[in-house]
Structures are given as C-alpha cells and as structure tokens.
Design a protein around this motif. Sequence first.
Motif, PDB file in Angstrom:
ATOM      1  N   VAL A   1       0.838  -1.197   0.000  1.00  0.00           N
ATOM      2  CA  VAL A   1       0.000   0.000   0.000  1.00  0.00           C
ATOM      3  C   VAL A   1       0.873   1.246   0.000  1.00  0.00           C
ATOM      4  N   HIS A   2       0.255   2.365  -0.399  1.00  0.00           N
ATOM      5  CA  HIS A   2       0.886   3.668  -0.225  1.00  0.00           C
ATOM      6  C   HIS A   2       0.647   4.075   1.224  1.00  0.00           C
ATOM      7  N   SER A   3       1.709   4.183   1.990  1.00  0.00           N
ATOM      8  CA  SER A   3       1.549   4.507   3.401  1.00  0.00           C
ATOM      9  C   SER A   3       1.273   6.002   3.560  1.00  0.00           C
ATOM     10  N   VAL A   4       0.230   6.311   4.289  1.00  0.00           N
ATOM     11  CA  VAL A   4      -0.212   7.690   4.463  1.00  0.00           C
ATOM     12  C   VAL A   4       0.064   8.120   5.896  1.00  0.00           C
ATOM     13  N   ALA A   5       0.638   9.306   6.052  1.00  0.00           N
ATOM     14  CA  ALA A   5       0.994   9.785   7.388  1.00  0.00           C
ATOM     15  C   ALA A   5      -0.043  10.778   7.906  1.00  0.00           C
ATOM     16  N   ASP A   6      -0.004  10.993   9.197  1.00  0.00           N
ATOM     17  CA  ASP A   6      -0.918  11.944   9.834  1.00  0.00           C
ATOM     18  C   ASP A   6      -0.736  13.343   9.235  1.00  0.00           C
ATOM     19  N   GLY A   7      -1.832  13.947   8.856  1.00  0.00           N
ATOM     20  CA  GLY A   7      -1.783  15.303   8.316  1.00  0.00           C
ATOM     21  C   GLY A   7      -1.410  15.387   6.846  1.00  0.00           C
ATOM     22  N   GLU A   8      -1.177  14.248   6.230  1.00  0.00           N
ATOM     23  CA  GLU A   8      -0.731  14.261   4.825  1.00  0.00           C
ATOM     24  C   GLU A   8      -1.867  14.671   3.892  1.00  0.00           C
ATOM     25  N   HIS A   9      -1.565  15.578   2.972  1.00  0.00           N
ATOM     26  CA  HIS A   9      -2.517  15.966   1.932  1.00  0.00           C
ATOM     27  C   HIS A   9      -2.112  15.270   0.649  1.00  0.00           C
ATOM     28  N   PHE A  10      -3.040  14.706  -0.055  1.00  0.00           N
ATOM     29  CA  PHE A  10      -2.721  14.102  -1.341  1.00  0.00           C
ATOM     30  C   PHE A  10      -3.924  14.184  -2.265  1.00  0.00           C
TER      31      PHE A  10
END
Lengths: 195, 195
Positions: free
Chosen positions: A88-97
């Motif tokens: 998976v694409h790991s998503v971090a806290d607060g990340e905008h995409f």
Amino acid sequence: MKIFFHYSVVGFSNSYLIGGENGGDAVLVDPGIMDIELLNMVEENGYYIKYILLTHRHAAHTDGIRTIRKIYDAEVYANNMSVTDVSVHSVADGEHFTLGNLEITALQVPGHSTDSLVYRIGSCLFTGDALFCGRIGPTTSVLSRSLLMRSILEKLIGLDENCLIFPGHGPPSTLKAEKFFNPDLLLAMQHHEPQ
Amino acid sequence: MFSFTPCSATGCTNLAVTGSQYCLVHAQTPEAIASDILDRITSDLSVHSLTLTNTEIRGRDFSGSRIISCNLARNIFIDCTFSEASIHLSFFDFSKFINCSFGELNSRYAVFAGSELTGCTFEGSDMLHTNFLGASIRTASFNDSDLYFSIFTHSYLESVSFRDCNLKKVDFHSSERKDVSFKYSNYEEAIFTRE
C-alpha cells in the motif's frame, strides 16, 4: 463529487464509493466485501475503482480488496506498509494528497486501532471505526479509549461543524450533531482540558 | 454534492442554496428559489445533490419522491407528506417536522439528528441506518416499520409507538422515553445500555 454507500452484511460495515458526476476513476473507502451489488453500483455508474482508501486494517474494512484487485487495477492507501499481503501507499498523519480530482487529508485518530485514519474530502469525514453516529469506536482497554477520545477531540472536534460524518458502521451524521448529542464526546469534552 | 458552498454575503455562515450564490436570507428572490427547488423535488422522478436550508415548507406533497444525496437541513416542514418517498444519504438534521406523514417511507442512511418531530407518522416504513441522534419526537408512530441499525441515542421520545417493528441493532442509549410502546417488537435486540 458523488458518494454512494454500500452495506456489507458480513462485517456489518459501510463502504463508500466516491467519484465524479459522470463516471471515471473512483475512490472506494473501506471495501469490507466485494459482492455483485457493489460491482453493479460501480459499473452502472460508469466508474473504475482506481483507488482504495483504508481507515484501518480490520477485516470488516479490508476483506474485499483481493477480489477488487482481480477486477480493477486499484492502488491502496492506508497507514500501513501492507494489508492482506497487498502493498500500500503509506499515508501519514496530516498528509494531503490528490487522487483524481479529489483533495484528501488524512488525520491519524488512534485508539480503536493504532493505524486508524480519518480521511477528509471536502466537507466529508470518512471516520472508519474512530467515530460512529452517537458513540465513539470500540476499544480494547481504558487506555486506548482515553487515547481515542483525546484523538477525536484534538483532530476532529475543531473542524467545521457542517462536516458530514460517514462512519465505518451505522448511519451517517454531522459533526454538529455529534458535538451536541454524542454521549461519549459530551463526557470527553467535560473532562478535556485544552493544552 | 455536499460541496457546502458558503453564502457569498460578507460574514454570513449559512450555506448557499442550489441555484444561487447566496443563502435564502441574502438571495434577492428567496421565495422563487425555494419554490423552484421544491418543485424539482416533487415533479422530478428523482433529485440528487440539492441544497435547501433554513426555510419553512408548508403543505407540500413529496409522495413518491426520490431524494438522494440532498441537504435539506435546518428547515421547518409543516403538514408535509412524504408517503412512499425514498430518502437516501440525505440530511434533514436540526429541522422541525410538524404533522408530517412519512407513511411507507424508504430511507437508507438518512439523517434527522437534532430534529424536532411532532405529530408525525412513519407507519409501514423501511428506515434502515437512519439517524435520529438527539431528536425530540412527540406523538409519533413508527408502527410496522423496519428500523434496522437506526440510532435514537440521546433522543427524547414522548407518546411514541414502535408497535411490531424490527428493532435489531437499533440504539436507544441515553434516550429519555415517556409513554413509549414496543409491543410486538423485538426490543430485546435493540440497545438500551452500554457496558
């Protein structure tokens, strides 16, 4: 933007299909199951599941991934490195995409699980098992419940109260209604001291 | 859908209604705009993604309407009929309903949170995953209805009849109930307290 809901009778969970007005690439939040009903919803509205967002890795929210990926070449986004053997694409806290035309913000709200994310898309919050209509998500200990309450108060309660809540289980709600009437949040707000 | 465009008037926090940059308070022809939206709901086979808030709607017949992904929050409905209507993923939160008929309603993922309902009937309805969080409901009948996974948490119920209803997974936690009947309903499958 259009949102469609799908209810899984296996895990009693909600999936949400989000796409443009006229079909095309779509986002699927928390595929707990991939059945003929969901497939028809996707196809009849001219969508292609290009992206999958996972609020957390529990089976009721992920069990449909393998079947979906046999049909659609979907990329998976979550707070993990892999889910059900799928990278998976790991998503971090607060990340905008950005996925297609959708601007997405991920907010980490741990407590129900360590990897719990809430996705904000416009005025919509996809809260997974962090926040339900009228209650917070289930936890396994007093500490994790405390962590979840604090996470919700710090990350969600301050958002625009017009925000709509699309939870992983149960009916949708609004942030304003939850602030006014959710007994768990009312209790938490009583005891929470702003830092 | 659910874009929640704010009213363009300086300092106004209301939402713009469909077909205008402004809310009804600041629109130049509020009656005409509201009437146009209501006509669309009553005349079209189904309506999607309409926003109409903060207005009084009196004596309208929405029978058989299909209301999908609409925001009709904070309105006052008086003597309106929603018989055999379908309401899917739509928001009526913080509204008032006085003497309205919802007989044989089909609702899925509808939100009536924080609303006041007086003298309303929902008899013979399928109201699955419907949100009545914090609602104040007086002199109402839900007889012969399927309320699976609906939420009445923190609601106030007075002279309300749930006769012969499906109450599986229906949540009445923290609700205040006076003269409420669950005769012939599976109330043992509903949730009244939490561990």
